[in-house]
Design an enzyme around this catalytic site. Sequence first.
Site, PDB file in Angstrom:
ATOM      1  N   THR A  31       0.704  -1.224  -0.037  1.00  0.00           N
ATOM      2  CA  THR A  31       0.041   0.179  -0.080  1.00  0.00           C
ATOM      3  C   THR A  31       0.846   1.201  -0.104  1.00  0.00           C
ATOM      4  O   THR A  31       0.408   2.237  -0.498  1.00  0.00           O
ATOM      5  CB  THR A  31      -0.836   0.141   1.232  1.00  0.00           C
ATOM      6  OG1 THR A  31      -1.879  -1.111   1.190  1.00  0.00           O
ATOM      7  CG2 THR A  31      -1.640   1.385   1.209  1.00  0.00           C
TER       8      THR A  31
ATOM      9  N   SER B  82     -34.968  36.264  -3.292  1.00  0.00           N
ATOM     10  CA  SER B  82     -35.397  36.371  -1.937  1.00  0.00           C
ATOM     11  C   SER B  82     -36.836  35.745  -1.841  1.00  0.00           C
ATOM     12  O   SER B  82     -37.592  35.706  -2.759  1.00  0.00           O
ATOM     13  CB  SER B  82     -35.773  37.788  -1.604  1.00  0.00           C
ATOM     14  OG  SER B  82     -36.222  37.845  -0.091  1.00  0.00           O
TER      15      SER B  82
END
Length: 468
Positions: free
Chosen positions: A141, A318
């Site tokens: 690994t 909004s």
Amino acid sequence: MATRIEHDLLGDRDIPNDKYYGVHTLRALENFPITGTPISVYPQLINALAAVKAAAALTNHELGLLDKTRADAIVTACKQVQAGVAHAHFVVDVIQGGAGTSTNMNANEVIANLALEQLGHARGAYEHLHPNEHVNMSQSTNDVYPTALHIATHVLVLELVEAMNVLRASFEHKANEFRNVLKMGRTQLQDAVPMTLGQEFGSYAVSLAEDQARLLEALSTIREINLGATAIGTGINTHPNYAEAARKHLSQITGIPLITAQDLVAATPDVGAFMHISGVLKRMAAKLSKTCNDLRLLSSGPRAGMGEINLPAMQAGSSIMPGKVNPVIPEVVNQIAYEVIGNDVTITFAAEAGQLQLNAFEPVIAHSLFKSLVHLRNGCLTLADKCVNGITANVDHLRDNVEHSIGIVTALNPHIGYTNATAIAQEALVSGASVYQLVLDKRLLSQEALDEILQPEMLTQPRAVAAS
């Protein structure tokens, strides 16, 4: 659901037959329920892992360590993975303990089971082709995972650079479109001297080009790999010719001119290349965020702000204020920049935390770096497509700002003198009259001369002025 039994050092486990991964991956799934994000979210990493495994198989066969049948099956399986087959079976969490072992084993198991199918065997029939013995032959690994991260980073950087090209072209197009649009420049949010809107947008393109150059320079550090180092850099369990042969095969597979680190013991725990790339990304993110700040300021209003440019309206702004439209695209890029800066802090801490012959924290380094690269790429493309390309200029308002700004006295100073210029500035500030009109009223310049001085090409570039 039909299952198969697989065994590891902790005992037996039932694995669903429809899964290409095996017992090591299952353990990791159970051990690391951290982000809910699997490594397959980064296909560049999955493809890089497959490239490493294919290069290893070719090298092991070349060195007489792996028979042709198994080598061919592994290489074919790796090609399948790179074609997108079984990406969904790369399931371990992006943040994991074990220095990337779970990611490596996930790749070993998926590739082994794909290869077994090629050979006509059932998944899990590892007596014929084993994830560790054959797919992971001559590897650890600790050299596979960093090498795959380097390759994936290289790919992601180039993808980001291409996205930056798109955004840079958008700014360059606007710079040309606005080349004759006169406006006031500002320093410290105060009127400074005139410039063109084209110059302003051109500066954003130049800034991007500089960061592209820095990113491409940084790629030289990421092309150095430690494949062949195995566990700690000594190359234990590898053939003397393995490292160079594997590098050659991996370069051919990826198309990247990789080089083997001069000292593999030093290279194995070294994550300096990731820190370097991240540092360049932080620089880019901060500068791009400043550009987005500019776009939000310049488009502020529409009546009570600067109102110099108009950003394309993308959505209602909004839930309570009808008609309000917000600069949502620059805002999202700002947030990407904040994330990138935070990711750089994470990478720095993880790099510092390495110990002795390994840095166990490469998973969080990789996840943080990959997020920065992917999100910046997406941000550049979104900013170009949904914002910059649709920007328009309020030309009359910009010109009016110039004519009424105190700042234009700087341009008039060589023509009417410092004393007159100061007096004009003071009177304009007190009375509210325009500098333009006061100069005319006091007959300091004719209208023809004043208009000549205030032409964009006269105001916005160096020019010779006759001595007084």
